[in-house]
Enzyme design. Sequence first.
Site, PDB file in Angstrom:
ATOM      1  N   SER A 205       0.847  -1.189   0.000  1.00 11.85           N
ATOM      2  CA  SER A 205       0.000   0.000   0.000  1.00 11.85           C
ATOM      3  C   SER A 205       0.888   1.246   0.000  1.00 11.85           C
ATOM      4  O   SER A 205       1.614   1.477  -0.972  1.00 11.85           O
ATOM      5  CB  SER A 205      -0.960  -0.026   1.189  1.00 11.85           C
ATOM      6  OG  SER A 205      -1.972   0.952   1.032  1.00 11.85           O
ATOM      7  N   ASP A 273     -18.153 -16.488 -11.393  1.00 13.81           N
ATOM      8  CA  ASP A 273     -17.374 -17.373 -10.510  1.00 13.81           C
ATOM      9  C   ASP A 273     -16.785 -18.558 -11.259  1.00 13.81           C
ATOM     10  O   ASP A 273     -15.622 -18.925 -11.073  1.00 13.81           O
ATOM     11  CB  ASP A 273     -18.265 -17.847  -9.357  1.00 13.81           C
ATOM     12  CG  ASP A 273     -17.523 -18.720  -8.349  1.00 13.81           C
ATOM     13  OD1 ASP A 273     -16.288 -18.833  -8.455  1.00 13.81           O
ATOM     14  OD2 ASP A 273     -18.170 -19.292  -7.466  1.00 13.81           O
ATOM     15  N   ASP A 276     -13.419 -19.560 -14.424  1.00 20.00           N
ATOM     16  CA  ASP A 276     -12.086 -20.152 -14.289  1.00 20.00           C
ATOM     17  C   ASP A 276     -12.165 -21.668 -14.140  1.00 20.00           C
ATOM     18  O   ASP A 276     -11.169 -22.320 -13.832  1.00 20.00           O
ATOM     19  CB  ASP A 276     -11.349 -19.554 -13.097  1.00 20.00           C
ATOM     20  CG  ASP A 276     -12.102 -19.731 -11.783  1.00 20.00           C
ATOM     21  OD1 ASP A 276     -13.180 -20.358 -11.784  1.00 20.00           O
ATOM     22  OD2 ASP A 276     -11.609 -19.236 -10.752  1.00 20.00           O
ATOM     23  N   ASP A 280     -15.714 -21.679  -6.743  1.00 22.50           N
ATOM     24  CA  ASP A 280     -14.967 -21.601  -5.492  1.00 22.50           C
ATOM     25  C   ASP A 280     -15.073 -20.244  -4.799  1.00 22.50           C
ATOM     26  O   ASP A 280     -14.352 -19.955  -3.849  1.00 22.50           O
ATOM     27  CB  ASP A 280     -13.486 -21.906  -5.751  1.00 22.50           C
ATOM     28  CG  ASP A 280     -12.869 -20.987  -6.796  1.00 22.50           C
ATOM     29  OD1 ASP A 280     -13.594 -20.137  -7.352  1.00 22.50           O
ATOM     30  OD2 ASP A 280     -11.656 -21.107  -7.067  1.00 22.50           O
ATOM     31  N   ASP A 450      -9.031  -5.361  -5.200  1.00 19.97           N
ATOM     32  CA  ASP A 450      -8.660  -4.283  -4.282  1.00 19.97           C
ATOM     33  C   ASP A 450      -9.661  -3.139  -4.391  1.00 19.97           C
ATOM     34  O   ASP A 450      -9.927  -2.625  -5.474  1.00 19.97           O
ATOM     35  CB  ASP A 450      -7.248  -3.789  -4.611  1.00 19.97           C
ATOM     36  CG  ASP A 450      -6.632  -2.956  -3.482  1.00 19.97           C
ATOM     37  OD1 ASP A 450      -7.360  -2.182  -2.832  1.00 19.97           O
ATOM     38  OD2 ASP A 450      -5.421  -3.079  -3.262  1.00 19.97           O
ATOM     39  N   HIS A 488      -7.945  -5.325  -0.177  1.00 21.70           N
ATOM     40  CA  HIS A 488      -6.848  -4.545   0.413  1.00 21.70           C
ATOM     41  C   HIS A 488      -6.655  -4.999   1.861  1.00 21.70           C
ATOM     42  O   HIS A 488      -7.047  -4.330   2.811  1.00 21.70           O
ATOM     43  CB  HIS A 488      -7.160  -3.052   0.349  1.00 21.70           C
ATOM     44  CG  HIS A 488      -5.936  -2.184   0.417  1.00 21.70           C
ATOM     45  ND1 HIS A 488      -5.091  -2.016  -0.660  1.00 21.70           N
ATOM     46  CD2 HIS A 488      -5.409  -1.446   1.412  1.00 21.70           C
ATOM     47  CE1 HIS A 488      -4.101  -1.209  -0.323  1.00 21.70           C
ATOM     48  NE2 HIS A 488      -4.269  -0.853   0.932  1.00 21.70           N
TER      49      HIS A 488
END
Length: 561
Positions: A205, A273, A276, A280, A450, A488
């Site tokens: 950060s 979701d 991929d 999960d 993030d 984050h």
Amino acid sequence: MKPSRAIARSVPFHAAACAALTFLASGIAHAQHAPDLPLHCADLAGALLPAAAIGLPTNGALVQTATMIPATANGNLNGDFCRLTGVIRAQTAGTPDIRFEVNLPSRWNGRALQFGGGGYSGVVVTGTGPMPFSPDRAPLARGYATFGDDSGHNGDASVATFGLLDEAVVNFGYAHLKKTHDVALALIERGYGRAPEHMYFAGGSTGGREGYTVIQRYPDDYDGVIANSPALNFSGVRLIGVELGRLEYRVPGGFVPPALLERVYERTMQACDTLDGAADGIISNVEACRALEPKIIDSLRCPADALASAAPSVSADDCLTPPQLATLLKLRDGLHLPYALAWNVDRYRGYNVFQGTRFTSLLGLAHSPERSPQLTFRANGYLYAQGDAYLKYFVTHDPTFDSSNFDVMRPGRYQQRLATLSATIGAMNPDIAHYIARGGKLITLHGLADEVISPNQTIAWYEGLVARYGQARVDSFMRLYMVPGYQHGNGVFIPSVDLIGALDDWVSRGNAPDTLVTTDIAQDTNGRTRPLCRYPAYPRYLGKGNLNLASNYACATPSSP
């Protein structure tokens, strides 16, 4: 890392400490000398470093305490080490000194590691704890000499009032890094009789921005840097926060309640979701999800006929009205400024709003439909509260300034101040040829979800490097890992991986990291593993086997569904 002869010559040392130096240089790494270490560590107390020993202007430095921490001390997991604390004196009256800590382990591995800060810092980073994202022992326990500081002011990491002090702003932006580095290097040389073989920096950060800062400003001082979730383009992220606040509180109906933000997140998860290959709870194929964004938005948009009739069946938590959608689209699109900040930067990239970023967290968007007299992270949103404080203390130097009246696109007399601050704090200088040429290495990890620092800003920086230097040259010194599901500091997947080990192996032995394995430390899914893929690849499930094992995934190139 070459010894700093100028520093070594310019630092006076009394006779007792000279004896300690001789002892430490010859035997600090040997366990049989442990009983003698407290005496010699204590000799470092009161050591003075003149201003000439520090590469930027100061009034010198003082070691205030020198304490031997035995391996048997309560709570100490780092073995025997000498803890040095002190101050680097400010030049301007009223500016706080930089407070620092340096830790010298009795079993030194010949390497040093500078820790970066977080938020607005204000608290000394001790360097005694573990690395973020690291499952292994703390670097100090692994033999690294470690050090950190408070960036040159005292207070909570969320408080920006020091922005009224020019020297404190310069310290926060970049100067504290060099000043503390030079002081720590001098003390390490005193303690061990030689300079470190390798000097590293690690932070996330604000600390990630600091990592990019040292590469740009002090390339000769570091052999390797870990810069995670870097707060690049600092003015940009603060200005987009101000824009969001105006949309949420000045545009009628622009506030998006938390329940509706959660609805956006849930709808996105439903759509993306499994892109991929795995159900999960993680959106890994972000690019494929982005291709579905128009359909996702249409499914969330309030029906036109319901809006026209103000039908009571249209709940504020069910669908997005045009003003609410405009707020989220600004967050997605980022800033396109009609003027340039430092290094001709005129954009801040937007967030993955419709690709799995959850904006209902403490660091997310506003939870209250009313603008508080004193903005808070939870009530008014982290980005807006921080943007408001930035304008008050850093830009206008007016604590009473009303940020809701500030036009980001037309800042008027504050435009030059924004440009100046972006040079001081932004870490956006693309010229890092010197760092590359001398063999420096860089590892960056950033969450694709993030909600504080846009992952797309980091990706844009990386792609800018590729355009400037070419892929092969960038590959020779940098690794970028974008982590699906990671926000984050929180998220549905929180990575844990030994980045300092990977960096040291790269610098010391030339073993460049490729795909790594990261362990999830999120509370509900602790222990599952995934490949940590080099950008732009993502982990794709192979179609069989345990969903929670990295061995059942492969790094794949992003594609549309």
